[in-house]
Design an enzyme around this catalytic site. Structure first.
Site, PDB file in Angstrom:
ATOM      1  CE  LYS A  13      34.713  35.498  33.815  1.00 11.13           C
ATOM      2  NZ  LYS A  13      35.057  36.787  33.191  1.00 11.13           N
ATOM      3  N   GLY A 179      34.357  39.484  28.394  1.00 10.39           N
ATOM      4  CA  GLY A 179      33.001  39.923  28.673  1.00 10.39           C
ATOM      5  C   GLY A 179      32.571  41.166  27.915  1.00 10.39           C
TER       6      GLY A 179
END
Length: 258
Positions: A13, A179
């Site tokens: 990311k 997440g």
């Protein structure tokens, strides 16, 4: 008996500058020394600015690590400021391009049409697309996770041949598990991954269904990967936060040895 090679792909990311990325990939290379890449494939998906550094480190150290991008342009070249094309990525030795990640869909408004165009651009440029699909919490609560995910799959794969579909990777990531520390149970993962393979079988035939690799993503760690990998239609993992730690990601890659 399946011949699909398990794939563990680490999505960094928007983390790690090129120096931090170099440090991580070198540490990962050390931790994966002697890895049998015919038994499991390890891939990192760094930010664009880290890719040249990763390429140099992998080539120089002959590291058992593949790499790819977190996104790709639907266009080949031209006046598309800020975009990166498949041919640019191929020239860097990238093998994979992530397409349709839920964060791209949510924050950048990417539609099925955009995702489909990016899948085709990746294939045309010699890259393997990792097409991300998966439901938000409200769809899961309504029991519509399969229906929702298959609609994304159908949109993303529209117009592809059976051979193309068999060559790519689908990553099932329930949005509510990304997440958050929440993980779909192995049975939850198998339900949707199995439905993805069944859809491919119906739409594109047995050979494509047997060849396409289906990953699970969403809070995957070394402590839960082995159990997820026991499921017949889970061919690997798309790993987020755990891929930012070399020792933890190496343990995930080496799940067979645990």
């Amino acid at each position: 008996m399946t011949t699909r090679t398990p794939l563990m792909a680490g999505n960094w990311k928007m983390n790690l500058d090129w120096k931090q990325g170099l440090s991580l990939v070198e540490d990962l290379g050390d931790a994966l020394k002697g890895l049998d890449t015919s038994a499991v494939e390890a891939v990192v998906l760094p930010p664009f600015v880290d890719l040249r550094t990763v390429q140099t480190a992998v080539d120089a150290g002959k590291l058992p690590i593949g790499y790819g991008s977190q996104d790709i342009s639907a266009h080949e070249s031209g006046a598309y400021t800020g975009e990166v094309s498949a041919s640019m990525l191929s020239a860097l030795g990238a093998s994979y391009a992530t397409v349709g990640h839920s964060e791209r869909r949510e924050y950048h408004g990417e539609t099925e049409q955009v995702t489909n165009a990016k899948v085709k651009a990746a294939l045309d440029g010699g890259l393997t697309p990792i097409l991300c699909v998966g439901e938000p919490l409200e769809e899961r609560k309504a029991g519509k996770q399969v229906e929702y995910t298959l609609a994304q799959l159908e949109g993303g794969l529209e117009g592809l041949s059976a051979e193309q579909v068999g060559s790519l990777v689908v990553a099932y990531e329930p949005v509510w598990a990304i997440g958050t520390g929440e993980v779909a149970t192995p049975d939850d993962a198998q339900e949707v991954c199995g439905a993805i393979r069944d859809w491919v079988r119906t739409a594109h035939g047995e050979a494509a269904a047997d060849a396409v690799r289906v990953l699970y993503g969403g809070s995957v760690k070394s402590s839960n990967v082995a159990e997820l990998m026991t499921k017949p239609d889970v061919d690997g993992a798309l790993v987020g936060g755990a891929s930012l730690k070399a020792d933890e990601f190496a343990k995930i890659v080496r799940y067979l040895e645990a």
